[in-house]
Design a protein around this motif. Structure first.
Motif, short mmCIF file in Angstrom:
data_model
loop_
_atom_site.label_atom_id
_atom_site.label_comp_id
_atom_site.label_asym_id
_atom_site.label_seq_id
_atom_site.Cartn_x
_atom_site.Cartn_y
_atom_site.Cartn_z
N ARG B 103 77.98 73.25 -45.75
CA ARG B 103 78.74 72.25 -45.89
C ARG B 103 78.84 71.64 -44.50
N GLY B 106 76.01 70.35 -43.13
CA GLY B 106 75.58 69.00 -43.77
C GLY B 106 76.35 67.76 -43.14
N GLU B 107 77.83 68.01 -42.72
CA GLU B 107 78.64 67.20 -42.46
C GLU B 107 78.16 66.81 -41.18
N ARG B 108 77.51 67.49 -40.12
CA ARG B 108 77.38 67.35 -38.99
C ARG B 108 76.00 66.53 -38.82
N HIS B 109 74.99 67.03 -39.63
CA HIS B 109 73.52 66.63 -39.41
C HIS B 109 73.01 65.64 -40.53
N ALA B 110 73.77 65.62 -41.56
CA ALA B 110 72.91 65.03 -42.86
C ALA B 110 73.59 63.76 -43.22
N PHE B 111 74.43 63.30 -42.34
CA PHE B 111 75.28 61.81 -42.64
C PHE B 111 74.94 61.14 -41.54
N ALA B 112 74.74 59.78 -41.41
CA ALA B 112 74.64 58.67 -40.61
C ALA B 112 76.03 58.69 -40.07
N GLU B 115 78.63 56.84 -42.57
CA GLU B 115 78.69 57.36 -44.00
C GLU B 115 80.03 58.03 -44.28
N THR B 116 80.45 58.05 -45.26
CA THR B 116 81.63 59.11 -45.55
C THR B 116 81.04 60.03 -46.43
N HIS B 117 82.01 61.28 -46.64
CA HIS B 117 81.53 62.29 -47.34
C HIS B 117 82.85 63.16 -47.77
N SER B 118 82.76 63.89 -48.82
CA SER B 118 83.84 64.65 -49.17
C SER B 118 84.16 65.67 -48.13
N THR B 119 85.40 66.37 -48.03
CA THR B 119 85.79 67.11 -46.85
C THR B 119 86.58 68.30 -47.49
N LEU B 120 86.34 69.56 -46.78
CA LEU B 120 86.92 70.67 -47.15
C LEU B 120 88.15 70.87 -46.39
#
Lengths: 152, 152
Positions: B103, B106-112, B115-120
DNA sequence: CCCGGTGGGTTGCGGATTGAAACCATCATG
DNA sequence: CATGATGGTTTCAATCCGCAACCCACCGGG
């Protein structure tokens, strides 16, 4: 630490919101993480990756290209002569904690008590201790003390 | 922490000495870790896993069986009525750091950057900080300060 | 008793992915 | 010139995967 962003393997992600799913879209197959593991362990040439992993050559070609396309590896012509070199980028190096946790889980759960396995050690030869997720306040975190917050 | 040992999917491992390879032999496919992720996030029924992952039903059947056979999930009949339940075992729960590092990568490298993403987040809603490998003496460890020691 | 819905699958099929092995082109060396 | 290393490509068969359809047990209502 670098923040290189990687592009999608195809126009769509399995689950566009979830960072876990996106990471697995990039390296979640049978071989990619073993290639990364060997790159961390010093492999740089096609032949060396092939020798260490035992992967089929056509698949290795494909994986090296994909990892390169996704920005985890960079391809260079070796300083000496005309050989190719695949070296980890910052993004690739940042997979270290992923490989480490896979390793630590495997050491614990995938070996019978009598079996021996390779070990990760630091510069002094001391085994690397198990990594543990902690919160901002230093408390240990597990699946019961965390949850996924959906993107607003 | 439990030390349940898991059995091989088949008589042979890709690389019998390497814990990373053994772990990937068990969960290193397109879907297994997403099933585990959803199990950590509260999914227990066949239908619920199917809905969350979008995986094909026959493949889900196969993955649930393999994860159960490998001791990462346990199958129970639900306390109420006649439904099935798949719950994580200790071994399965111990994949938490693996999912977490995937995770975080991915948060660091797989989002421009936009972009938003879910967070733990932890119990207080505070985002879980990045996990960092440290040695016995507390120093930060990376690929340059560690190496694999082959089994004697 | 019949009907429909839900849960948990199985089956069949076509297309994509994989693995093994053979082949090939380019050097460099003897 | 023959040989070997490097880094592939090609071919073919086997496997895996996704999709859609089907199946069956159980339940609740009418």
């Amino acid at each position: 630490m670098s923040h290189t962003t990687v592009r999608a393997p195809n126009p769509v992600w399995t689950d566009p919101d979830c960072p876990v799913a996106r990471t697995l879209d990039l390296v979640g197959d049978r071989w990619s993480l073993l290639v990364v593991r060997d790159a961390m362990d010093g492999a740089r040439s096609f032949t060396e990756f092939q020798r260490r992993t035992g992967i089929a050559r056509n698949i290795l070609t494909d994986r090296l290209r994909k990892l390169t396309a996704h920005g985890l590896l960079a391809q260079r012509t070796a300083p000496t002569g005309r050989r190719q070199e695949y070296v980890l980028t910052d993004a690739g190096r940042n997979l270290f904690p992923v490989i480490l946790t896979l390793r630590q889980w495997g050491e614990r759960h995938a070996f019978a008590s009598g079996e021996t396995h390779s070990t990760l050690v630091d510069r002094h030869g001391t085994p690397v201790p198990e990594i543990a997720p902690t919160g901002a306040d230093g408390t240990l975190l597990g699946i019961d003390s965390t949850h996924v917050q959906k993107t607003r």
